[in-house]
Design an enzyme around this catalytic site. Structure first.
Site, PDB file in Angstrom:
ATOM      1  N   GLY A 184      -2.071  -1.437  -3.614  1.00 52.17           N
ATOM      2  CA  GLY A 184      -3.137  -2.438  -3.588  1.00 52.17           C
ATOM      3  C   GLY A 184      -2.737  -3.800  -4.130  1.00 52.17           C
ATOM      4  O   GLY A 184      -3.550  -4.716  -4.166  1.00 52.17           O
ATOM      5  N   SER A 185      -1.465  -3.958  -4.537  1.00 51.07           N
ATOM      6  CA  SER A 185      -1.040  -5.226  -5.150  1.00 51.07           C
ATOM      7  C   SER A 185      -0.920  -6.339  -4.109  1.00 51.07           C
ATOM      8  O   SER A 185      -0.370  -6.148  -3.040  1.00 51.07           O
ATOM      9  CB  SER A 185       0.300  -5.034  -5.864  1.00 51.07           C
ATOM     10  OG  SER A 185       1.260  -4.444  -4.987  1.00 51.07           O
TER      11      SER A 185
ATOM     12  N   GLU B  94      -4.983 -14.085   6.868  1.00 48.81           N
ATOM     13  CA  GLU B  94      -6.226 -13.637   6.243  1.00 48.81           C
ATOM     14  C   GLU B  94      -6.397 -14.285   4.872  1.00 48.81           C
ATOM     15  O   GLU B  94      -5.435 -14.411   4.116  1.00 48.81           O
ATOM     16  CB  GLU B  94      -6.149 -12.115   6.107  1.00 48.81           C
ATOM     17  CG  GLU B  94      -7.389 -11.459   5.568  1.00 48.81           C
ATOM     18  CD  GLU B  94      -7.312  -9.935   5.698  1.00 48.81           C
ATOM     19  OE1 GLU B  94      -7.897  -9.259   4.842  1.00 48.81           O
ATOM     20  OE2 GLU B  94      -6.665  -9.424   6.636  1.00 48.81           O
TER      21      GLU B  94
ATOM     22  N   LYS C  66      -0.147  -4.957   8.774  1.00 52.16           N
ATOM     23  CA  LYS C  66      -0.485  -6.143   7.987  1.00 52.16           C
ATOM     24  C   LYS C  66       0.400  -6.219   6.746  1.00 52.16           C
ATOM     25  O   LYS C  66       0.642  -5.213   6.085  1.00 52.16           O
ATOM     26  CB  LYS C  66      -1.957  -6.129   7.573  1.00 52.16           C
ATOM     27  CG  LYS C  66      -2.412  -7.476   6.997  1.00 52.16           C
ATOM     28  CD  LYS C  66      -3.924  -7.591   6.955  1.00 52.16           C
ATOM     29  CE  LYS C  66      -4.516  -6.869   5.767  1.00 52.16           C
ATOM     30  NZ  LYS C  66      -5.992  -6.925   5.772  1.00 52.16           N
TER      31      LYS C  66
ATOM     32  N   GLU D 114      -9.286  -2.009   9.736  1.00 54.87           N
ATOM     33  CA  GLU D 114      -8.223  -1.792   8.747  1.00 54.87           C
ATOM     34  C   GLU D 114      -8.206  -0.338   8.274  1.00 54.87           C
ATOM     35  O   GLU D 114      -9.249   0.303   8.141  1.00 54.87           O
ATOM     36  CB  GLU D 114      -8.453  -2.715   7.546  1.00 54.87           C
ATOM     37  CG  GLU D 114      -7.325  -2.647   6.516  1.00 54.87           C
ATOM     38  CD  GLU D 114      -7.385  -3.757   5.471  1.00 54.87           C
ATOM     39  OE1 GLU D 114      -6.348  -4.034   4.859  1.00 54.87           O
ATOM     40  OE2 GLU D 114      -8.481  -4.348   5.279  1.00 54.87           O
TER      41      GLU D 114
ATOM     42  N   ASP E  69     -17.470  -6.331   5.205  1.00 50.81           N
ATOM     43  CA  ASP E  69     -17.140  -5.358   4.165  1.00 50.81           C
ATOM     44  C   ASP E  69     -18.401  -4.561   3.850  1.00 50.81           C
ATOM     45  O   ASP E  69     -19.476  -5.136   3.665  1.00 50.81           O
ATOM     46  CB  ASP E  69     -16.634  -6.072   2.908  1.00 50.81           C
ATOM     47  CG  ASP E  69     -16.224  -5.094   1.827  1.00 50.81           C
ATOM     48  OD1 ASP E  69     -15.018  -4.818   1.702  1.00 50.81           O
ATOM     49  OD2 ASP E  69     -17.095  -4.581   1.101  1.00 50.81           O
TER      50      ASP E  69
ATOM     51  N   TYR F 275      -8.044   0.841  -8.361  1.00 49.36           N
ATOM     52  CA  TYR F 275      -9.135   1.012  -7.398  1.00 49.36           C
ATOM     53  C   TYR F 275     -10.264   1.833  -8.024  1.00 49.36           C
ATOM     54  O   TYR F 275     -10.037   2.932  -8.543  1.00 49.36           O
ATOM     55  CB  TYR F 275      -8.620   1.708  -6.135  1.00 49.36           C
ATOM     56  CG  TYR F 275      -7.918   0.793  -5.158  1.00 49.36           C
ATOM     57  CD1 TYR F 275      -7.780  -0.567  -5.409  1.00 49.36           C
ATOM     58  CD2 TYR F 275      -7.397   1.294  -3.960  1.00 49.36           C
ATOM     59  CE1 TYR F 275      -7.151  -1.407  -4.488  1.00 49.36           C
ATOM     60  CE2 TYR F 275      -6.769   0.463  -3.044  1.00 49.36           C
ATOM     61  CZ  TYR F 275      -6.639  -0.882  -3.314  1.00 49.36           C
ATOM     62  OH  TYR F 275      -6.022  -1.702  -2.405  1.00 49.36           O
TER      63      TYR F 275
ATOM     64  N   LYS G  45       1.218  -8.318   3.059  1.00 50.76           N
ATOM     65  CA  LYS G  45       0.709  -9.201   2.009  1.00 50.76           C
ATOM     66  C   LYS G  45       1.727 -10.318   1.760  1.00 50.76           C
ATOM     67  O   LYS G  45       2.936 -10.047   1.653  1.00 50.76           O
ATOM     68  CB  LYS G  45       0.495  -8.406   0.710  1.00 50.76           C
ATOM     69  CG  LYS G  45      -0.576  -7.327   0.844  1.00 50.76           C
ATOM     70  CD  LYS G  45      -1.965  -7.912   0.967  1.00 50.76           C
ATOM     71  CE  LYS G  45      -3.043  -6.841   1.057  1.00 50.76           C
ATOM     72  NZ  LYS G  45      -4.394  -7.402   1.065  1.00 50.76           N
TER      73      LYS G  45
ATOM     74  N   ASN H  47      -4.713 -13.290   0.447  1.00 55.40           N
ATOM     75  CA  ASN H  47      -5.686 -12.985  -0.613  1.00 55.40           C
ATOM     76  C   ASN H  47      -6.072 -14.198  -1.462  1.00 55.40           C
ATOM     77  O   ASN H  47      -6.066 -14.128  -2.695  1.00 55.40           O
ATOM     78  CB  ASN H  47      -5.183 -11.845  -1.498  1.00 55.40           C
ATOM     79  CG  ASN H  47      -5.201 -10.513  -0.759  1.00 55.40           C
ATOM     80  OD1 ASN H  47      -4.189 -10.130  -0.169  1.00 55.40           O
ATOM     81  ND2 ASN H  47      -6.330  -9.834  -0.753  1.00 55.40           N
TER      82      ASN H  47
ATOM     83  N   HIS I 248     -12.842  -5.213   7.011  1.00 53.05           N
ATOM     84  CA  HIS I 248     -11.996  -4.968   5.845  1.00 53.05           C
ATOM     85  C   HIS I 248     -12.244  -3.535   5.392  1.00 53.05           C
ATOM     86  O   HIS I 248     -13.368  -3.060   5.374  1.00 53.05           O
ATOM     87  CB  HIS I 248     -12.390  -5.929   4.722  1.00 53.05           C
ATOM     88  CG  HIS I 248     -11.773  -5.592   3.397  1.00 53.05           C
ATOM     89  ND1 HIS I 248     -12.510  -5.144   2.321  1.00 53.05           N
ATOM     90  CD2 HIS I 248     -10.480  -5.625   2.991  1.00 53.05           C
ATOM     91  CE1 HIS I 248     -11.690  -4.932   1.288  1.00 53.05           C
ATOM     92  NE2 HIS I 248     -10.472  -5.208   1.675  1.00 53.05           N
ATOM     93  N   ALA I 249     -11.163  -2.846   5.025  1.00 52.23           N
ATOM     94  CA  ALA I 249     -11.310  -1.478   4.506  1.00 52.23           C
ATOM     95  C   ALA I 249     -10.184  -1.212   3.512  1.00 52.23           C
ATOM     96  O   ALA I 249      -9.411  -2.097   3.173  1.00 52.23           O
ATOM     97  CB  ALA I 249     -11.305  -0.469   5.644  1.00 52.23           C
ATOM     98  N   GLY I 250     -10.101   0.043   3.053  1.00 54.80           N
ATOM     99  CA  GLY I 250      -9.104   0.395   2.039  1.00 54.80           C
ATOM    100  C   GLY I 250      -9.809   0.778   0.759  1.00 54.80           C
ATOM    101  O   GLY I 250     -10.843   1.444   0.777  1.00 54.80           O
TER     102      GLY I 250
ATOM    103  N   GLU J 251     -13.920 -10.412   3.413  1.00 51.90           N
ATOM    104  CA  GLU J 251     -14.064  -9.324   2.446  1.00 51.90           C
ATOM    105  C   GLU J 251     -14.701  -9.796   1.141  1.00 51.90           C
ATOM    106  O   GLU J 251     -15.269  -9.000   0.405  1.00 51.90           O
ATOM    107  CB  GLU J 251     -12.723  -8.633   2.164  1.00 51.90           C
ATOM    108  CG  GLU J 251     -11.732  -9.433   1.348  1.00 51.90           C
ATOM    109  CD  GLU J 251     -10.357  -8.772   1.291  1.00 51.90           C
ATOM    110  OE1 GLU J 251      -9.997  -8.270   0.218  1.00 51.90           O
ATOM    111  OE2 GLU J 251      -9.648  -8.772   2.309  1.00 51.90           O
TER     112      GLU J 251
ATOM    113  N   ASP K 183      -1.644 -11.663   5.100  1.00 54.14           N
ATOM    114  CA  ASP K 183      -2.814 -11.755   4.230  1.00 54.14           C
ATOM    115  C   ASP K 183      -2.412 -12.354   2.884  1.00 54.14           C
ATOM    116  O   ASP K 183      -1.591 -11.780   2.168  1.00 54.14           O
ATOM    117  CB  ASP K 183      -3.383 -10.337   4.031  1.00 54.14           C
ATOM    118  CG  ASP K 183      -4.642 -10.305   3.182  1.00 54.14           C
ATOM    119  OD1 ASP K 183      -5.081 -11.367   2.716  1.00 54.14           O
ATOM    120  OD2 ASP K 183      -5.190  -9.194   2.989  1.00 54.14           O
TER     121      ASP K 183
END
Length: 435
Positions: free
Chosen positions: A21-22, A271, A215, A381, A323, A31, A217, A247, A350-352, A300, A245
């Site tokens: 998730g970083s 993104e 995707k 996602e 989201d 999370y 980061k 962020n 957006h998901a995860g 998101e 992405d």
């Protein structure tokens, strides 16, 4: 609904230990979820959640408890027979709306409570949530939406018209989804904290499993980004789809120059290039990147339907990313799906996180079957973390989300997982705190 067991719990997973998730702004997320359970006197329960990154989840719990008085004592029938009214009751309390309105912690709490109400309704009808929505009369769908502040872009009549027109071919689209599933993309291969070796291995495994959309980061270091994006593009080949992405890492001019340097890897979208609140900044970035064939995606952390309205009016995004836990649950997401359709902008949710894949799959299935009727440039996602903690985890086949079959909104967690990960008294956290 009555005050039975514990209404809301703080559930956290120590994902930061392995850099899952970083990204450029959230370097060490754990999370987590504010996990809501609505008890009813019939014995039926409704489960809902909102997603967080660890610290501060306890603040969302306080907000859920503040809203609880508006839900306790109501019957499900009372709520769903005037769902627009109930949505407005939660979001427009004369004192609590000062904490929002319809944004921040209070809106996350609203999402968690409403997600649990929708889960309860779907369970009461014995249907998965997507099917509850698909089987609803267009008038009933419209009656769940609060159109306040968006009628300059979408009226009730227009919304009804969109849904009525989409009735044509609906059955075929539902059958198609049951057979093929909804197309997905993966973000699991390229978190910012992963080494090149890890990235290569995960990418190679994903390709073998049939993934064609990836995707990455970006945003911490330009040379590093160029190297990692080239590496992934080389591995996935020219015909696969690549997205990037950031962020929210950059200012507007920096976003334009940075992404221009990454144009060689042919990303479909950038993104969250800048602040999620900067609608005109996103519009400037969209305009500058259009000649390079790169779209802008965001959503998101878009507070509410009013912000999505403006993003669409300003041509500030080419991909809408709803989201399931940031907006006011299904009710507000329905408004955004209909506005996106009117502006002909594809929705790529957006998901995860924790449970976001489980939730949002229902919304995007509804979007295809009953609103957009289109799969071009559309995908949902997928992140391969923490699904094992849910009673009805997502099912991915050949890089597609297969429609859930169990009644409800798919976000009930295993009791054992909740107990072990509850913060701070669960076993997992007792061990971490000892370390």
């Amino acid at each position: 609904v009555y005050r039975g067991g514990r209404l809301v719990r703080d559930v956290r997973f120590p994902t930061s230990l392995e850099q899952h998730g970083s990204d450029a702004m959230h370097t060490d997320p754990d999370y987590s979820a504010a996990y809501v359970v609505l008890d009813t006197d019939s014995g039926l329960k409704g489960f809902g959640l909102t997603f967080t990154l660890g610290k501060g989840t306890e603040i969302v719990l306080c907000a859920v408890k503040a809203l609880a008085g508006l839900v306790i004592g109501k019957s499900l029938q009372e709520i769903v027979s005037n769902f627009r009214g109930f949505y407005r009751l939660l979001t427009s309390d004369g004192q609590m709306r000062w904490l929002g309105p319809e944004k921040g912690v209070i809106h996350l709490a609203t999402a968690a409570v409403l997600n649990a109400v929708w889960d309860l309704w779907a369970r009461a009808e014995g249907k998965p949530l997507w099917k509850l929505l698909v089987d609803m009369d267009p008038k009933q769908i419209v009656s769940c939406i609060d159109f306040r502040y968006i009628t300059d872009v979408l009226t009730e009549e227009e919304a009804l018209d969109i849904l009525v027109k989409a009735q044509e071919g609906k059955k075929q689209r539902e059958d198609q989804m049951l057979k093929e599933g909804y197309p997905a993309y993966t973000t699991s291969c390229a978190w910012l904290g992963y080494s090149d070796q890890q990235l290569k291995q995960l990418c190679s495994d994903a390709l073998k499993s049939g993934w064609t959309r990836f995707k990455v980061k970006v945003g911490a270091d330009l040379e590093d980004d160029i190297r990692r994006c080239r590496l992934i593009r080389k591995m996935i080949g020219p015909s696969s789809t690549l997205m990037i992405d950031a962020n929210q890492r950059w200012d507007v001019a920096e976003a334009i120059s940075w992404v221009s340097r990454l144009a060689e890897v042919k990303p479909l979208w950038i993104e969250e290039p800048t602040s999620p609140d900067d609608i005109l900044g996103h519009a400037a970035i969209s305009k500058a990147l259009a000649p390079l064939g790169i779209g802008v995606a965001t959503g998101e952390q878009c507070h509410n339907r009013v912000m999505f309205k403006q993003f669409l009016q300003a041509s500030a995004l080419q991909f809408v990313q709803i989201d399931s836990c940031r907006l006011g649950s299904v009710n507000e997401n329905l408004a955004v799906l209909l506005m996106a359709y009117k502006f002909q902008v594809p929705v790529c949710p957006h998901a995860g996180g924790v449970g976001l894949c489980e939730l949002v799959q229902h919304l995007i299935l509804f979007d295809y079957i009953c609103v957009s009727a289109d799969l071009r440039n559309r995908m949902c996602e997928y992140v391969d973390h923490l699904h094992e903690h849910f009673t009805s985890p997502v099912v991915i086949q050949d890089a597609h989300y297969m429609p859930p079959k169990d009644p409800g909104y798919s976000c009930e967690m295993l009791e054992e997982s909740v107990n072990r990960h509850e913060y701070p008294e669960g076993d997992i956290w007792k061990q971490e705190i000892k370390k």
